[in-house]
Design a protein around this motif. Structure first.
Motif, PDB file in Angstrom:
ATOM      1  N   GLU A  94       7.512  20.898  85.156  1.00 40.60           N
ATOM      2  CA  GLU A  94       6.847  19.641  85.479  1.00 40.60           C
ATOM      3  C   GLU A  94       7.353  19.208  86.843  1.00 40.60           C
ATOM      4  O   GLU A  94       8.560  19.189  87.084  1.00 40.60           O
ATOM      5  CB  GLU A  94       7.160  18.571  84.434  1.00 40.60           C
ATOM      6  N   VAL A  95       6.438  18.879  87.743  1.00 40.90           N
ATOM      7  CA  VAL A  95       6.808  18.436  89.087  1.00 40.90           C
ATOM      8  C   VAL A  95       6.552  16.940  89.178  1.00 40.90           C
ATOM      9  O   VAL A  95       5.483  16.456  88.794  1.00 40.90           O
ATOM     10  CB  VAL A  95       5.988  19.176  90.156  1.00 40.90           C
ATOM     11  N   THR A  96       7.538  16.217  89.666  1.00 41.56           N
ATOM     12  CA  THR A  96       7.389  14.777  89.827  1.00 41.56           C
ATOM     13  C   THR A  96       8.221  14.336  91.014  1.00 41.56           C
ATOM     14  O   THR A  96       8.802  15.153  91.717  1.00 41.56           O
ATOM     15  CB  THR A  96       7.763  14.036  88.513  1.00 41.56           C
ATOM     16  N   TRP A 107      14.126   9.124  87.891  1.00 47.42           N
ATOM     17  CA  TRP A 107      13.256   8.578  86.863  1.00 47.42           C
ATOM     18  C   TRP A 107      12.239   9.625  86.425  1.00 47.42           C
ATOM     19  O   TRP A 107      11.539  10.211  87.245  1.00 47.42           O
ATOM     20  CB  TRP A 107      12.507   7.368  87.389  1.00 47.42           C
ATOM     21  N   VAL A 108      12.157   9.827  85.117  1.00 44.56           N
ATOM     22  CA  VAL A 108      11.202  10.787  84.556  1.00 44.56           C
ATOM     23  C   VAL A 108      10.454  10.086  83.431  1.00 44.56           C
ATOM     24  O   VAL A 108      11.071   9.481  82.546  1.00 44.56           O
ATOM     25  CB  VAL A 108      11.926  12.042  84.015  1.00 44.56           C
ATOM     26  N   ARG A 109       9.132  10.186  83.448  1.00 43.37           N
ATOM     27  CA  ARG A 109       8.341   9.578  82.373  1.00 43.37           C
ATOM     28  C   ARG A 109       8.685  10.233  81.041  1.00 43.37           C
ATOM     29  O   ARG A 109       8.852  11.453  80.956  1.00 43.37           O
ATOM     30  CB  ARG A 109       6.849   9.710  82.668  1.00 43.37           C
ATOM     31  N   ILE A 126      12.124  20.204  84.670  1.00 41.31           N
ATOM     32  CA  ILE A 126      11.509  19.150  85.468  1.00 41.31           C
ATOM     33  C   ILE A 126      12.139  19.240  86.849  1.00 41.31           C
ATOM     34  O   ILE A 126      13.366  19.258  86.969  1.00 41.31           O
ATOM     35  CB  ILE A 126      11.747  17.765  84.834  1.00 41.31           C
ATOM     36  N   ILE A 127      11.294  19.349  87.862  1.00 38.78           N
ATOM     37  CA  ILE A 127      11.807  19.395  89.232  1.00 38.78           C
ATOM     38  C   ILE A 127      11.234  18.201  89.982  1.00 38.78           C
ATOM     39  O   ILE A 127      10.015  18.046  90.077  1.00 38.78           O
ATOM     40  CB  ILE A 127      11.456  20.712  89.948  1.00 38.78           C
ATOM     41  N   LEU A 128      12.135  17.365  90.477  1.00 38.80           N
ATOM     42  CA  LEU A 128      11.742  16.223  91.287  1.00 38.80           C
ATOM     43  C   LEU A 128      11.828  16.614  92.752  1.00 38.80           C
ATOM     44  O   LEU A 128      12.755  17.331  93.153  1.00 38.80           O
ATOM     45  CB  LEU A 128      12.670  15.031  91.037  1.00 38.80           C
ATOM     46  N   HIS A 129      10.866  16.142  93.512  1.00 35.85           N
ATOM     47  CA  HIS A 129      10.867  16.391  94.956  1.00 35.85           C
ATOM     48  C   HIS A 129      10.762  15.044  95.670  1.00 35.85           C
ATOM     49  O   HIS A 129       9.916  14.222  95.341  1.00 35.85           O
ATOM     50  CB  HIS A 129       9.678  17.264  95.361  1.00 35.85           C
TER      51      HIS A 129
END
Length: 194
Positions: A94-96, A107-109, A126-129
């Motif tokens: 998941e990219v967020t 913060w992740v939904r 989950i990878i945040l950018h």
């Protein structure tokens, strides 16, 4: 919803506005999300040349408003396949993120975490950018069976619920740890006879 006292709206229109509130609230930044997905996809393929990234998330490849919801909330944007064995899904991502990081936590939904909880047989990351103040990638591997606390944050004038992660949490992994994990999965499937 941009309604004021005295405005008239049909019940059906009101239901539609509420049903697609978040989609409409974020529509102006969908292109930013596509850029994030592309950057994460390129990063994964640079980590290991045997990694093949496929965009599989609901609406992840379009900027058009899709007036329906996915069959399952929180389904990841990316499937990472084995380049020589494209029928093998190694992990899902998941990219967020946002253009500019807010504060010092991540913060992740909750639906993104719930997807991982509901699919213990899948390897979900989950990878945040964030692109500013400098480009960074944050790697999160949800812990199977762990229940995550939720907090409300106000974004664009409305409360939204998130699971909050901080540096030092067991779920946060370095890029090196993610790379090692991916490479081990690729190597294990390269040696399989199937």
């Amino acid at each position: 919803m941009n309604l004021k006292v005295g405005d008239e709206i049909s019940c059906d229109s009101l239901k539609e506005q509420e049903n697609f509130f978040w989609k409409q609230a974020y529509q102006d930044v969908w292109n930013d999300e596509k850029v994030r997905i592309e950057k994460v996809a390129k990063l994964i393929e640079r980590i290991n040349e045997q990694a093949l990234v496929k965009i599989v998330g609901f609406g992840a490849d379009t900027e058009m408003l899709i007036k329906e919801h996915p069959d399952e909330k929180g389904k990841p944007d990316i499937a990472v396949m084995h380049r020589l064995k494209p029928g093998i899904t190694l992990l899902k991502v998941e990219v967020t993120g946002t253009e500019r990081m807010r504060g010092a936590d991540y913060w992740v939904r909750p639906d993104k975490i719930e997807y991982a909880e509901n699919h213990p047989d899948e390897d979900v990351w989950i990878i945040l950018h964030f692109s500013m103040p400098e480009e960074i990638f944050i790697f999160i591997q949800p812990v199977k069976g762990k229940k995550y606390e939720r907090q409300e944050k106000v974004i664009r004038g409305a409360g939204e619920i998130f699971c909050i992660f901080k540096d030092g949490d067991e779920e946060l992994k370095s890029q090196e740890q993610f790379s090692e994990h991916l490479t081990k999965k690729i190597d294990a499937n390269s040696n399989d006879s199937g």
